[in-house]
Design a protein around this motif. Structure first.
Motif, PDB file in Angstrom:
ATOM      1  N   ALA A 118       0.815  -1.223   0.000  1.00  0.00           N
ATOM      2  CA  ALA A 118       0.000   0.000   0.000  1.00  0.00           C
ATOM      3  C   ALA A 118       0.843   1.265   0.000  1.00  0.00           C
ATOM      4  O   ALA A 118       0.500   2.253  -0.654  1.00  0.00           O
ATOM      5  CB  ALA A 118      -0.945   0.004   1.198  1.00  0.00           C
ATOM      6  N   THR A 119       1.973   1.245   0.713  1.00  0.00           N
ATOM      7  CA  THR A 119       2.807   2.441   0.817  1.00  0.00           C
ATOM      8  C   THR A 119       4.098   2.347  -0.004  1.00  0.00           C
ATOM      9  O   THR A 119       4.870   3.302  -0.039  1.00  0.00           O
ATOM     10  CB  THR A 119       3.182   2.716   2.285  1.00  0.00           C
ATOM     11  OG1 THR A 119       3.980   1.623   2.774  1.00  0.00           O
ATOM     12  CG2 THR A 119       1.943   2.894   3.154  1.00  0.00           C
ATOM     13  N   SER A 120       4.319   1.196  -0.624  1.00  0.00           N
ATOM     14  CA  SER A 120       5.558   0.942  -1.379  1.00  0.00           C
ATOM     15  C   SER A 120       6.804   1.240  -0.552  1.00  0.00           C
ATOM     16  O   SER A 120       7.750   1.875  -1.017  1.00  0.00           O
ATOM     17  CB  SER A 120       5.591   1.764  -2.676  1.00  0.00           C
ATOM     18  OG  SER A 120       4.612   1.315  -3.565  1.00  0.00           O
ATOM     19  N   SER A 121       6.789   0.753   0.683  1.00  0.00           N
ATOM     20  CA  SER A 121       7.934   0.997   1.554  1.00  0.00           C
ATOM     21  C   SER A 121       8.272  -0.259   2.359  1.00  0.00           C
ATOM     22  O   SER A 121       7.463  -1.176   2.493  1.00  0.00           O
ATOM     23  CB  SER A 121       7.631   2.162   2.495  1.00  0.00           C
ATOM     24  OG  SER A 121       6.512   1.856   3.312  1.00  0.00           O
ATOM     25  N   ALA A 122       9.488  -0.260   2.884  1.00  0.00           N
ATOM     26  CA  ALA A 122       9.945  -1.382   3.701  1.00  0.00           C
ATOM     27  C   ALA A 122       9.136  -1.454   4.986  1.00  0.00           C
ATOM     28  O   ALA A 122       8.640  -0.436   5.491  1.00  0.00           O
ATOM     29  CB  ALA A 122      11.427  -1.217   4.021  1.00  0.00           C
ATOM     30  N   LYS A 123       9.006  -2.675   5.485  1.00  0.00           N
ATOM     31  CA  LYS A 123       8.339  -2.883   6.774  1.00  0.00           C
ATOM     32  C   LYS A 123       8.987  -4.081   7.453  1.00  0.00           C
ATOM     33  O   LYS A 123       9.777  -4.812   6.843  1.00  0.00           O
ATOM     34  CB  LYS A 123       6.843  -3.121   6.585  1.00  0.00           C
ATOM     35  CG  LYS A 123       6.490  -4.456   5.961  1.00  0.00           C
ATOM     36  CD  LYS A 123       4.994  -4.692   5.971  1.00  0.00           C
ATOM     37  CE  LYS A 123       4.677  -6.130   5.542  1.00  0.00           C
ATOM     38  NZ  LYS A 123       3.278  -6.437   5.674  1.00  0.00           N
ATOM     39  N   GLU A 124       8.664  -4.285   8.707  1.00  0.00           N
ATOM     40  CA  GLU A 124       9.206  -5.426   9.431  1.00  0.00           C
ATOM     41  C   GLU A 124       8.642  -6.726   8.876  1.00  0.00           C
ATOM     42  O   GLU A 124       7.518  -6.761   8.372  1.00  0.00           O
ATOM     43  CB  GLU A 124       8.894  -5.312  10.925  1.00  0.00           C
ATOM     44  CG  GLU A 124       9.715  -4.238  11.604  1.00  0.00           C
ATOM     45  CD  GLU A 124       9.664  -4.336  13.128  1.00  0.00           C
ATOM     46  OE1 GLU A 124       9.135  -5.328  13.666  1.00  0.00           O
ATOM     47  OE2 GLU A 124      10.173  -3.405  13.763  1.00  0.00           O
ATOM     48  N   ILE A 125       9.445  -7.776   8.975  1.00  0.00           N
ATOM     49  CA  ILE A 125       8.970  -9.108   8.600  1.00  0.00           C
ATOM     50  C   ILE A 125       7.881  -9.489   9.605  1.00  0.00           C
ATOM     51  O   ILE A 125       8.076  -9.360  10.815  1.00  0.00           O
ATOM     52  CB  ILE A 125      10.117 -10.143   8.638  1.00  0.00           C
ATOM     53  CG1 ILE A 125      11.282  -9.724   7.747  1.00  0.00           C
ATOM     54  CG2 ILE A 125       9.613 -11.538   8.309  1.00  0.00           C
ATOM     55  CD1 ILE A 125      10.989  -9.715   6.274  1.00  0.00           C
ATOM     56  N   SER A 126       6.746  -9.948   9.117  1.00  0.00           N
ATOM     57  CA  SER A 126       5.621 -10.252   9.995  1.00  0.00           C
ATOM     58  C   SER A 126       5.929 -11.433  10.921  1.00  0.00           C
ATOM     59  O   SER A 126       6.715 -12.318  10.585  1.00  0.00           O
ATOM     60  CB  SER A 126       4.367 -10.559   9.180  1.00  0.00           C
ATOM     61  OG  SER A 126       4.514 -11.802   8.509  1.00  0.00           O
ATOM     62  N   VAL A 127       5.281 -11.423  12.063  1.00  0.00           N
ATOM     63  CA  VAL A 127       5.402 -12.528  13.009  1.00  0.00           C
ATOM     64  C   VAL A 127       4.929 -13.815  12.340  1.00  0.00           C
ATOM     65  O   VAL A 127       5.511 -14.881  12.546  1.00  0.00           O
ATOM     66  CB  VAL A 127       4.589 -12.230  14.297  1.00  0.00           C
ATOM     67  CG1 VAL A 127       4.535 -13.453  15.198  1.00  0.00           C
ATOM     68  CG2 VAL A 127       5.183 -11.039  15.030  1.00  0.00           C
ATOM     69  N   GLU A 128       3.908 -13.706  11.489  1.00  0.00           N
ATOM     70  CA  GLU A 128       3.384 -14.871  10.776  1.00  0.00           C
ATOM     71  C   GLU A 128       4.475 -15.524   9.922  1.00  0.00           C
ATOM     72  O   GLU A 128       4.645 -16.743   9.950  1.00  0.00           O
ATOM     73  CB  GLU A 128       2.197 -14.450   9.898  1.00  0.00           C
ATOM     74  CG  GLU A 128       1.606 -15.588   9.111  1.00  0.00           C
ATOM     75  CD  GLU A 128       0.502 -15.140   8.157  1.00  0.00           C
ATOM     76  OE1 GLU A 128      -0.398 -15.945   7.919  1.00  0.00           O
ATOM     77  OE2 GLU A 128       0.576 -14.000   7.641  1.00  0.00           O
ATOM     78  N   TRP A 129       5.213 -14.708   9.174  1.00  0.00           N
ATOM     79  CA  TRP A 129       6.309 -15.249   8.370  1.00  0.00           C
ATOM     80  C   TRP A 129       7.388 -15.850   9.262  1.00  0.00           C
ATOM     81  O   TRP A 129       7.883 -16.954   8.998  1.00  0.00           O
ATOM     82  CB  TRP A 129       6.936 -14.168   7.484  1.00  0.00           C
ATOM     83  CG  TRP A 129       6.337 -14.006   6.127  1.00  0.00           C
ATOM     84  CD1 TRP A 129       5.765 -12.865   5.624  1.00  0.00           C
ATOM     85  CD2 TRP A 129       6.232 -14.982   5.086  1.00  0.00           C
ATOM     86  NE1 TRP A 129       5.324 -13.083   4.347  1.00  0.00           N
ATOM     87  CE2 TRP A 129       5.596 -14.376   3.979  1.00  0.00           C
ATOM     88  CE3 TRP A 129       6.612 -16.310   4.973  1.00  0.00           C
ATOM     89  CZ2 TRP A 129       5.341 -15.049   2.790  1.00  0.00           C
ATOM     90  CZ3 TRP A 129       6.357 -16.983   3.781  1.00  0.00           C
ATOM     91  CH2 TRP A 129       5.729 -16.354   2.719  1.00  0.00           C
ATOM     92  N   LYS A 130       7.782 -15.123  10.288  1.00  0.00           N
ATOM     93  CA  LYS A 130       8.845 -15.605  11.183  1.00  0.00           C
ATOM     94  C   LYS A 130       8.493 -16.954  11.780  1.00  0.00           C
ATOM     95  O   LYS A 130       9.313 -17.879  11.793  1.00  0.00           O
ATOM     96  CB  LYS A 130       9.114 -14.579  12.284  1.00  0.00           C
ATOM     97  CG  LYS A 130       9.790 -13.322  11.793  1.00  0.00           C
ATOM     98  CD  LYS A 130       9.976 -12.326  12.933  1.00  0.00           C
ATOM     99  CE  LYS A 130      10.623 -11.046  12.443  1.00  0.00           C
ATOM    100  NZ  LYS A 130      10.824 -10.063  13.519  1.00  0.00           N
ATOM    101  N   GLU A 131       7.273 -17.071  12.268  1.00  0.00           N
ATOM    102  CA  GLU A 131       6.842 -18.331  12.893  1.00  0.00           C
ATOM    103  C   GLU A 131       6.720 -19.451  11.867  1.00  0.00           C
ATOM    104  O   GLU A 131       7.146 -20.582  12.122  1.00  0.00           O
ATOM    105  CB  GLU A 131       5.522 -18.127  13.630  1.00  0.00           C
ATOM    106  CG  GLU A 131       5.673 -17.290  14.882  1.00  0.00           C
ATOM    107  CD  GLU A 131       4.346 -16.991  15.580  1.00  0.00           C
ATOM    108  OE1 GLU A 131       3.261 -17.296  15.012  1.00  0.00           O
ATOM    109  OE2 GLU A 131       4.391 -16.443  16.696  1.00  0.00           O
TER     110      GLU A 131
END
Length: 143
Positions: A118-131
């Motif tokens: 939506a913002t075309s910007s970096a964000k943290e890796i989601s907890v869902e992905w990490k788990e």
């Protein structure tokens, strides 16, 4: 590449147009194999198809090593694993192997970053992905 257990292996069918004038797989084709391997790996990690229109991981860096040529007569596969997960990025390692001899033909390390479409910007890796990735790999990957 350090000693890694690859839980994900995807056989790859070579096509005539993958071969260059020297009779081996053209180096640019390897990246297609790596992309296919990553796509199937992440689908297996998530246990569902990935909606690529809403992708929340994008490639930031790719480093490849070509160790030995792949010829049309060879049976190959791409193996994929996640090496580590940070706050905003993760490192995926891959290799292309001859499935008969187990010879490693090429290796690749890819850094993927969390991405907000939506913002075309970096964000943290989601907890869902990490788990999901840590569970699939059977080890804690977060830094």
């Amino acid at each position: 590449m350090q000693d890694i257990t690859f839980k994900h292996t995807l056989p790859v069918q070579l096509r005539f147009n993958d071969i260059d004038a020297l009779g081996h797989v053209n180096n640019s084709v390897y990246f297609t194999f790596y992309d296919l391997g990553k796509a199937r790996y992440f689908e297996e990690v998530k246990r569902s198809p990935i909606n690529w229109n809403d992708a929340d991981l994008v490639i930031a860096n790719v480093n490849a090593n070509f160790l030995s040529p792949v010829f049309m007569s060879e049976s190959i596969a791409v193996q994929t694993a996640t090496l580590s997960i940070g706050n905003k990025s993760l490192k995926v390692v891959q290799r292309i192997i001859n499935t008969d001899t187990k010879e490693v033909k090429a290796t690749c390390e890819t850094i993927l970053v969390g991405f907000d479409v939506a913002t075309s910007s970096a964000k943290e890796i989601s907890v869902e992905w990490k788990e999901a990735i840590s569970f699939y790999e059977g080890r804690e990957l977060c830094k």
